[in-house]
Scaffold this active site. Structure first.
Site, PDB file in Angstrom:
ATOM      1  N   SER A 130       0.856  -1.194   0.000  1.00 28.17           N
ATOM      2  CA  SER A 130       0.000   0.000   0.000  1.00 28.17           C
ATOM      3  C   SER A 130       0.886   1.236   0.000  1.00 28.17           C
ATOM      4  O   SER A 130       2.006   1.209   0.538  1.00 28.17           O
ATOM      5  CB  SER A 130      -0.881   0.010   1.256  1.00 28.17           C
ATOM      6  N   TYR A 143      -1.159  -0.530  10.447  1.00 27.12           N
ATOM      7  CA  TYR A 143      -1.401  -0.943   9.060  1.00 27.12           C
ATOM      8  C   TYR A 143      -0.226  -0.497   8.183  1.00 27.12           C
ATOM      9  O   TYR A 143       0.311  -1.289   7.389  1.00 27.12           O
ATOM     10  CB  TYR A 143      -2.721  -0.343   8.563  1.00 27.12           C
TER      11      TYR A 143
END
Ligand SMILES: NC(=O)c1ccc[n+]([C@@H]2O[C@H](COP(=O)([O-])OP(=O)(O)OC[C@H]3O[C@@H](n4cnc5c(N)ncnc54)[C@H](OP(=O)(O)O)[C@@H]3O)[C@@H](O)[C@H]2O)c1
Length: 245
Positions: A130, A143
């Site tokens: 990501s 995350y």
């Protein structure tokens, strides 16, 4: 590498990017094994793509999945979970779950399936990371850390495999993608811009990365700019990040 007739294992194929990728890979003539926890959603994707399925929880069953998948030409580590909010308010166990699913399981699967690729002299490992892992995102610190870990693991592995013909490593760094990811993490995407992109766009980028052996793909491509700015000028980057989020 050629995808026609290649055996591709896609994790997190019951939803979002993984489901879109299953369709794209089926269109390339790949033989698919799809995984996820939701039996019904996984079966629906498999029925539409002619795939086999393995229902499993990657937090605890990566070894079982690798054993059931058999020889794999392409491993796509796509499954992932998010959590958004102040770090100090993260409920007990949430950080551990993110680390297990997003980082430990891809490393375990790669450890178990890469030797078969090396022996065959043919294979590819894909990590769906990501942009959060490239720049760090407020309220998504854990995350971001899992995705940064994935990106750097892939980089190390790529260095290690240099000179090993036929086996490649690709990392995908998507921005905001229009999938159930945000509903599942319990916090909607809070901004109007950048607008979410469709999961099919990420799926196309994964296919291109495998086919052309691309080491790193930002989706959309302009996202490489904040990542490069952070690397080249971290001070100004932090000021801009505070100003624009
Ligand atoms: N959406 C975004 O904006 C975005 C942006 C950048 C990167 N990503 C990354 O892209 C990947 C795919 O996300 P998505 O947007 O497609 O989200 P999604 O629609 O929520 O799909 C997540 C997939 O991961 C699977 N999964 C989650 N926990 C699992 C577990 N414990 N064991 C096995 N499978 C598990 C889910 O399957 P079950 O529900 O069946 O378990 C589902 O198939 C993730 O790694 C995510 O971090 C997403």
């Amino acid at each position: 590498m050629r995808l026609a007739d290649a055996h591709v294992l896609v994790t997190g194929a019951s939803s979002g990017i993984g489901a879109a990728l299953a369709h794209a890979l089926a269109g390339e003539g790949a033989r698919l094994t799809l995984t996820g926890r939701d039996r019904e959603r996984l079966a629906a994707v498999a029925a539409a793509t002619g795939a086999s399925t393995v229902v499993c929880d990657l937090a605890t069953q990566a070894g079982e999945l690798a054993a059931r998948a058999g020889h794999v030409d392409v491993l796509v580590n796509n499954a992932g979970v998010g959590w958004a909010g102040p770090f100090v308010e993260m409920p007990a166990g949430s950080a551990e779950r993110l680390l297990a699913v997003n980082l430990a399981a891809p490393i375990a699967l790669t450890r178990l399936l890469l030797p078969g690729m090396l022996a065959a002299g043919r294979g590819h490992v894909v990590f769906v990371a990501s942009i959060a892992g490239a720049v760090g995102v407020a309220r998504e610190a854990v995350y971001s850390a899992t995705k940064a870990g994935l990106t750097v693991f892939a980089e190390g592995l790529r260095h290690e495999l240099h000179g090993t013909p036929g086996v490649g490593v690709s990392v995908l760094l998507p921005g905001v993608v229009d999938t159930p990811f945000f509903v599942r993490r319990g916090a909607p995407y809070p901004r109007r811009r950048p607008a979410p992109i469709p999961p099919e766009r990420v799926a196309r980028a994964v296919v291109a990365a495998i086919r052309h052996g691309r080491p790193e793909s930002y989706v959309p491509g302009w996202l490489r700019l904040p990542a490069r700015l952070r690397g080249a000028a971290p001070g100004p980057f932090r000021l801009l990040a505070r100003r624009f989020g």
